[in-house]
Design an enzyme around this catalytic site. Structure first.
Site, PDB file in Angstrom:
ATOM      1  N   GLY A 437      -4.225  -4.748  -4.500  1.00 34.44           N
ATOM      2  CA  GLY A 437      -2.807  -4.553  -3.903  1.00 34.44           C
ATOM      3  C   GLY A 437      -2.457  -5.710  -2.973  1.00 34.44           C
ATOM      4  O   GLY A 437      -3.483  -6.460  -2.550  1.00 34.44           O
ATOM      5  N   GLY A 438      -1.261  -5.453  -2.279  1.00 31.98           N
ATOM      6  CA  GLY A 438      -0.881  -6.379  -1.244  1.00 31.98           C
ATOM      7  C   GLY A 438      -1.694  -6.318   0.021  1.00 31.98           C
ATOM      8  O   GLY A 438      -2.141  -7.458   0.745  1.00 31.98           O
ATOM      9  N   PHE A 439      -2.461  -4.925   0.244  1.00 32.49           N
ATOM     10  CA  PHE A 439      -3.574  -4.990   1.469  1.00 32.49           C
ATOM     11  C   PHE A 439      -4.633  -5.784   1.327  1.00 32.49           C
ATOM     12  O   PHE A 439      -5.465  -6.290   2.123  1.00 32.49           O
ATOM     13  CB  PHE A 439      -3.554  -3.465   1.834  1.00 32.49           C
ATOM     14  CG  PHE A 439      -4.576  -3.288   2.850  1.00 32.49           C
ATOM     15  CD1 PHE A 439      -5.637  -3.299   3.114  1.00 32.49           C
ATOM     16  CD2 PHE A 439      -3.856  -3.364   4.252  1.00 32.49           C
ATOM     17  CE1 PHE A 439      -6.551  -2.872   4.000  1.00 32.49           C
ATOM     18  CE2 PHE A 439      -4.663  -3.161   5.325  1.00 32.49           C
ATOM     19  CZ  PHE A 439      -5.826  -2.938   5.344  1.00 32.49           C
ATOM     20  N   ASP A 552       7.518   3.822   0.865  1.00 29.97           N
ATOM     21  CA  ASP A 552       6.896   2.912  -0.306  1.00 29.97           C
ATOM     22  C   ASP A 552       6.535   3.778  -1.441  1.00 29.97           C
ATOM     23  O   ASP A 552       5.533   3.696  -2.154  1.00 29.97           O
ATOM     24  CB  ASP A 552       5.591   2.159   0.107  1.00 29.97           C
ATOM     25  CG  ASP A 552       5.433   1.073  -1.015  1.00 29.97           C
ATOM     26  OD1 ASP A 552       6.318   0.762  -1.704  1.00 29.97           O
ATOM     27  OD2 ASP A 552       4.347   0.574  -0.764  1.00 29.97           O
TER      28      ASP A 552
END
Length: 756
Positions: A437-439, A552
């Site tokens: 993911g974005g993390f 989110d």
């Protein structure tokens, strides 16, 4: 934890100041209304306005107003004039008030029961003055002076009746899960055959949807058999119950041939009841019968309708609807069992209890003194322990680059050493990656005790940095809920940002909808996943004085465990909601494209309704089984929400359904689901429902599918807990430490008006 030196004094003074402030509070919008009163009235220094047509509050002021025929004064605590009149509604009506100050408003509803004058307003149809008692000796039970509580309101034919299809906005549950032997019954529907006749039951007694459906004996399965159909209900023992049977012969045969035997717990209510005669031999004419029974030592009430061969009748049985009401006892109580006059043995026991209470009081005082001594000693020891931990903390790497503590001391118990994380993930082996993911990457790991976990490791180049990492750890460590992914721990050694969660066997909802070869979800599974996710979000919104806004919500952040139970995840963007005197939080726009609330994007004003909008998008994803934004599709189909709305306008909504679902959904359930989603996606946040309303309507959609919703009161889960802030006061099932808005949501669940 005990009070400090002046803690008790400060608490008392604060409480007194709060009480004084509330007494002096004079809001701009201050409406006091005396319902049913023909004139204005005063209670102390407060002036109440009559809800007549003069003030234009009530949309239908012609609704009946009633007053008590009993002029005996009511307790001054309540105000004698205010509680002697009432407004009785026999159709949908609204009170409307102009509002000058936007924000939250406090609304108080006043109720007080009193006996109605039959000449003023006739309620004898809805509440019978008397009813036949099913016990020996037989007599008639006076009901007009007693309180009634709805235990069950059931529509036969295994059909649910929603409030919007009832003139009095009642909800009628389907009878399928109450019937004990459904292998020899048949559900029938023939609404067009119902004929309300003069002098007979009206639509207020029961709507067309009740009299037009029925459960009957399946004569093809058991031709000529003398059988009973039986429904079973859970009730409280030691109370009497009013049972109303609704009948309407909607079966195409001469009504004179329909003769029934009726029983309550094997006791006869009516033997050889000629239903045709009671209906004046009019086929399709409704009829109802009232009876009262008392249950002693039993917590089950069995209702049986049996066949009869009297009068040459064909062996047939039928029931269209059923209502069960608990009757208040001789104390006027619906909850406390009336034990009657106490015997001498009982009085002796009472004396024993008095002595025991006195002895217990003395023991209690000793225990309290001991606890105070223990608290003082423990506090002194804690001070020395804190000093020691502070010295250890100065040597700990649990610091940010400025040398400040990254988390509060209460989070130390969640902190894992990096070596333990390396062991759990085989030093972040690529073979254990289960998501990106974005993390950063997410790994499957196994702790030393065998616990499976998901390990999210922040990448150095991640655009979600330290702030999101801290937010997620702080948020997750505050709550425990069966529909929120649980925090196991975190690690922040050597500039690592690692969060350890419970492992979710079945991955993300997104992967089960599209983009993978995972098995497709059926409609029931999708509804249950929606309900679980809504419960988790509703908890976030109501579990403390300030809502927690997820910010989110998307299908990739809804995870599924081994039982396909949904849990909301990824709280890195979460934010505390507005204060009580505010309507929103002003903040920079963050979230995922395609799911963002348009009002939030244009005004940078964040509310709980922003999560509601995102959840509506997820519901369309679930219905259609496709991404929210799909650039590979033709123009007009790229944006999911716009695409669905376009086909909805054309009246061809079936064109957007996931092909796997076509023909596998009940129309009523589908329509309710789409209706909820559309309301979630309203452009203005004020027009969107709360997550509590969404949850209730989703559960209703599941019931329309013919599936019993598991009651939260029976779901005791060890994963539930309460906010560390101490905002909660207890737990029932899913929810722990929730605010009054949650309590209200639960109270009205059985009888709540459907979301408009």
């Amino acid at each position: 934890m005990g009070f400090g030196k002046y803690g008790l004094f400060i608490w008392v003074m604060s409480t007194m100041c709060l009480i004084k402030f509330s007494l002096q509070f004079d809001p701009i919008d201050n409406y006091l209304v005396d319902c049913g009163s023909p004139k204005n009235s005063s209670v102390g220094d407060r002036d109440f306005l009559a809800d007549t047509s003069d003030h234009h509050f009530l949309s239908d002021p012609e609704q009946a107003s009633v007053s008590t025929a009993n002029s005996q004064p009511i307790s001054s605590t309540y105000g004698s004039s205010l509680y002697t009149t009432a407004r009785v509604f026999n159709r949908t009506s609204n009170y409307t008030f102009p509002v000058n100050q936007h924000g939250r408003h406090f609304i108080r509803l006043h109720f007080f029961p009193f006996a109605l004058d039959g000449e003023t307003y006739n309620l004898n149809d809805l509440i019978p003055a008397t009813a036949l008692t099913v016990e020996l000796p037989r007599n008639h039970h006076n009901l007009m002076t007693q309180a009634l509580e709805t235990v069950a309101r059931v529509n036969m034919g295994n059909q649910t009746v929603s409030p919007e299809n009832d003139t009095l906005w009642r909800f009628w549950n389907s009878d399928g899960h109450f019937i004990t032997q459904n292998n020899f019954v048949k559900y029938v529907k023939n609404i067009s055959s119902v004929k309300y006749t003069a002098g007979g039951p009206t639509r207020d007694i029961a709507p067309l949807s009740v009299y037009g459906t029925a459960t009957k004996l399946d004569t093809e399965f058991s031709p000529g058999a003398l059988l009973n159909m039986t429904w079973t209900f859970n009730v409280d023992p030691e109370f009497s119950y009013l049972v109303r049977f609704h009948f309407c012969d909607i079966i195409e045969h001469p009504p004179s041939q329909l003769v029934l035997n009726i029983y309550l717990n094997s006791m006869s209510v009516a033997k050889d009841l000629n239903l045709g005669e009671r209906m004046s031999n009019v086929w399709g004419a409704p009829y109802y019968l009232d009876a009262v029974t008392r249950l002693s030592g039993k917590n089950m009430l069995n209702v049986s309708i049996g066949t009869s061969l009297a009068l040459g009748a064909y062996p047939e049985s039928i029931l269209n609807g059923l209502e069960i009401m608990k009757i208040s006892n001789s104390k006027g109580n619906l909850y406390e069992v009336d034990t009657g006059t106490k015997s001498s043995a009982s009085r002796s026991k009472q004396k024993v209890w008095v002595v025991a209470a006195l002895a217990g009081g003395a023991v209690f005082i000793v225990v309290v003194l001991g606890c105070l001594f223990f608290i003082i000693r423990r506090r002194n020891r804690r001070k020395s322990l804190i000093v020691k931990q502070s010295m250890q903390q100065s040597l700990s790497p649990n610091m940010d680059t400025d040398g400040n503590a990254m988390f509060s001391r209460s989070k130390i118990g969640y902190r894992f050493p990096l070596i333990a994380v390396h062991e759990a993930t085989d030093k972040f082996s690529e073979s254990l990656v289960i998501g990106i993911g974005g993390f950063g990457k997410v790994y499957k790991g196994v702790l030393s005790d065998g616990t499976q976990v998901a390990v999210k490791r922040g990448a150095p180049q991640s655009h979600q940095g330290l702030a999101e990492f801290q937010t997620e750890v702080e948020m997750l460590s505050q709550f425990r809920h069966r529909h929120l992914v649980s925090l196991i721990g975190y690690c922040d050694e050597r500039n690592e940002m690692i969060i350890i969660y419970e492992y979710m066997e079945n991955g993300t909802l997104k992967n089960h909808l599209y983009g993978s070869d995972l098995p497709k979800l059926n409609w029931r599974q999708r509804l249950e996943i929606c309900i679980g996710s809504a419960r988790g979000l509703h908890y976030l919104h109501t579990s403390s004085s300030k809502a927690i806004i997820h910010r989110d919500v998307k299908s990739a952040n809804i995870l599924l465990d081994e039982n396909m139970m949904a849990k909301v995840a990824d709280f890195g963007l979460s934010k505390n909601g507005p204060e009580l005197d505010q309507t929103h939080v002003s903040t920079a726009v963050k979230g995922s494209f395609g799911y963002l609330d348009p009002e939030y994007m244009t005004r940078q004003q964040l509310t709980e309704k922003s999560d509601v909008y995102s959840f509506g998008v997820v519901m369309f994803e679930i219905l259609c089984g496709r991404p929210v934004i799909d650039p590979s599709r033709p123009r007009g189909m790229v944006n999911l929400v716009e695409w669905v709305r376009e086909w909805r306008k054309r009246g061809e909504l079936e064109k957007v359904f996931d092909p796997f679902l076509v023909g596998k959904m009940k129309t009523e359930s589908l329509e309710k689901f789409v209706e909820i989603a559309e309301k979630c996606l309203a452009e203005q946040s004020v027009d969107r429902p709360t997550m509590g309303d969404v949850l209730w309507n989703l559960e209703f959609a599941l019931q329309l599918e013919g599936i019993e919703v598991k009651r939260r009161e029976t779901e005791n889960d060890s994963s539930t807990g309460e906010l560390e802030s101490g905002a909660g006061e207890g737990s029932v099932g899913d929810f722990v430490g929730v605010s009054m808005s949650r309590v209200f949501s639960e109270m009205v669940k059985g009888e709540k008006h459907e979301m408009r």
